[in-house]
Design a protein around this motif. Sequence first.
Motif, short mmCIF file in Angstrom:
data_model
loop_
_atom_site.label_atom_id
_atom_site.label_comp_id
_atom_site.label_asym_id
_atom_site.label_seq_id
_atom_site.Cartn_x
_atom_site.Cartn_y
_atom_site.Cartn_z
N ARG A 1 0.83 -1.19 0.04
CA ARG A 1 -0.12 0.16 0.13
C ARG A 1 0.84 1.16 0.08
O ARG A 1 0.62 2.27 -0.57
CB ARG A 1 -0.95 -0.18 1.16
CG ARG A 1 -2.08 -0.91 1.14
CD ARG A 1 -3.01 -0.85 2.42
NE ARG A 1 -3.77 -1.94 2.31
CZ ARG A 1 -4.84 -2.14 2.67
NH1 ARG A 1 -5.48 -0.88 3.50
NH2 ARG A 1 -6.00 -2.95 2.82
N ASN B 1 2.26 1.81 -3.39
CA ASN B 1 1.05 2.16 -4.25
C ASN B 1 0.94 3.59 -4.07
O ASN B 1 0.76 4.30 -5.14
CB ASN B 1 -0.06 1.19 -4.01
CG ASN B 1 -1.09 1.50 -5.23
OD1 ASN B 1 -0.83 1.83 -6.31
ND2 ASN B 1 -2.47 1.34 -4.64
N PHE B 2 0.98 4.04 -2.90
CA PHE B 2 0.71 5.37 -2.60
C PHE B 2 1.75 6.27 -3.23
O PHE B 2 1.49 7.47 -3.91
CB PHE B 2 0.81 5.68 -0.86
CG PHE B 2 0.66 7.10 -0.25
CD1 PHE B 2 -0.68 7.60 -0.61
CD2 PHE B 2 1.62 7.77 -0.37
CE1 PHE B 2 -0.86 8.77 -0.31
CE2 PHE B 2 1.66 9.15 0.25
CZ PHE B 2 0.38 9.65 0.26
N TRP C 1 3.61 5.62 -5.85
CA TRP C 1 3.26 5.30 -7.34
C TRP C 1 2.49 6.24 -7.71
O TRP C 1 2.59 6.98 -8.97
CB TRP C 1 3.05 3.78 -7.51
CG TRP C 1 2.79 3.76 -9.05
CD1 TRP C 1 1.71 3.58 -9.77
CD2 TRP C 1 3.84 3.33 -9.89
NE1 TRP C 1 1.67 3.37 -10.73
CE2 TRP C 1 3.18 3.19 -11.26
CE3 TRP C 1 5.09 3.33 -10.17
CZ2 TRP C 1 3.77 2.85 -12.50
CZ3 TRP C 1 5.87 3.05 -11.32
CH2 TRP C 1 5.19 2.90 -12.38
N ASN C 2 1.27 6.43 -6.97
CA ASN C 2 0.24 7.00 -7.57
C ASN C 2 0.46 8.79 -7.34
O ASN C 2 0.02 9.47 -8.17
CB ASN C 2 -1.15 6.89 -6.61
CG ASN C 2 -1.58 5.60 -7.17
OD1 ASN C 2 -1.49 5.20 -7.97
ND2 ASN C 2 -2.47 4.99 -6.04
N ASN D 1 2.94 9.46 -10.42
CA ASN D 1 2.23 9.77 -11.46
C ASN D 1 1.20 11.06 -11.75
O ASN D 1 1.08 11.61 -12.56
CB ASN D 1 1.24 8.49 -11.77
CG ASN D 1 1.76 7.27 -12.08
OD1 ASN D 1 3.03 7.32 -12.84
ND2 ASN D 1 1.36 5.97 -11.68
N GLU D 2 0.65 11.23 -10.61
CA GLU D 2 -0.27 12.33 -10.59
C GLU D 2 0.73 13.51 -10.59
O GLU D 2 0.19 14.70 -11.45
CB GLU D 2 -1.09 12.56 -9.29
CG GLU D 2 -2.15 13.68 -9.35
CD GLU D 2 -2.86 13.64 -7.81
OE1 GLU D 2 -3.16 14.80 -7.59
OE2 GLU D 2 -2.99 12.71 -7.32
#
Length: 55
Positions: free
Chosen positions: A3, A6-7, A9-10, A13-14
Amino acid sequence: MARSVNFVWNFVNELSQRSIKERGVFLSAFDMHHYIKGAGKELGLHSQTLLVHRG
């Protein structure tokens, strides 16, 4: 741990999409490092987990 990765990574990306949209500039690994510096400690990840490939 997944998690947390993933946090990050997001977030990256944003951040990348926003940079391209607003400034027309693609962020390099050097630029991204400034934004994720210290995130490993805060999220309980090893610092090498957050290294961006510069190859």
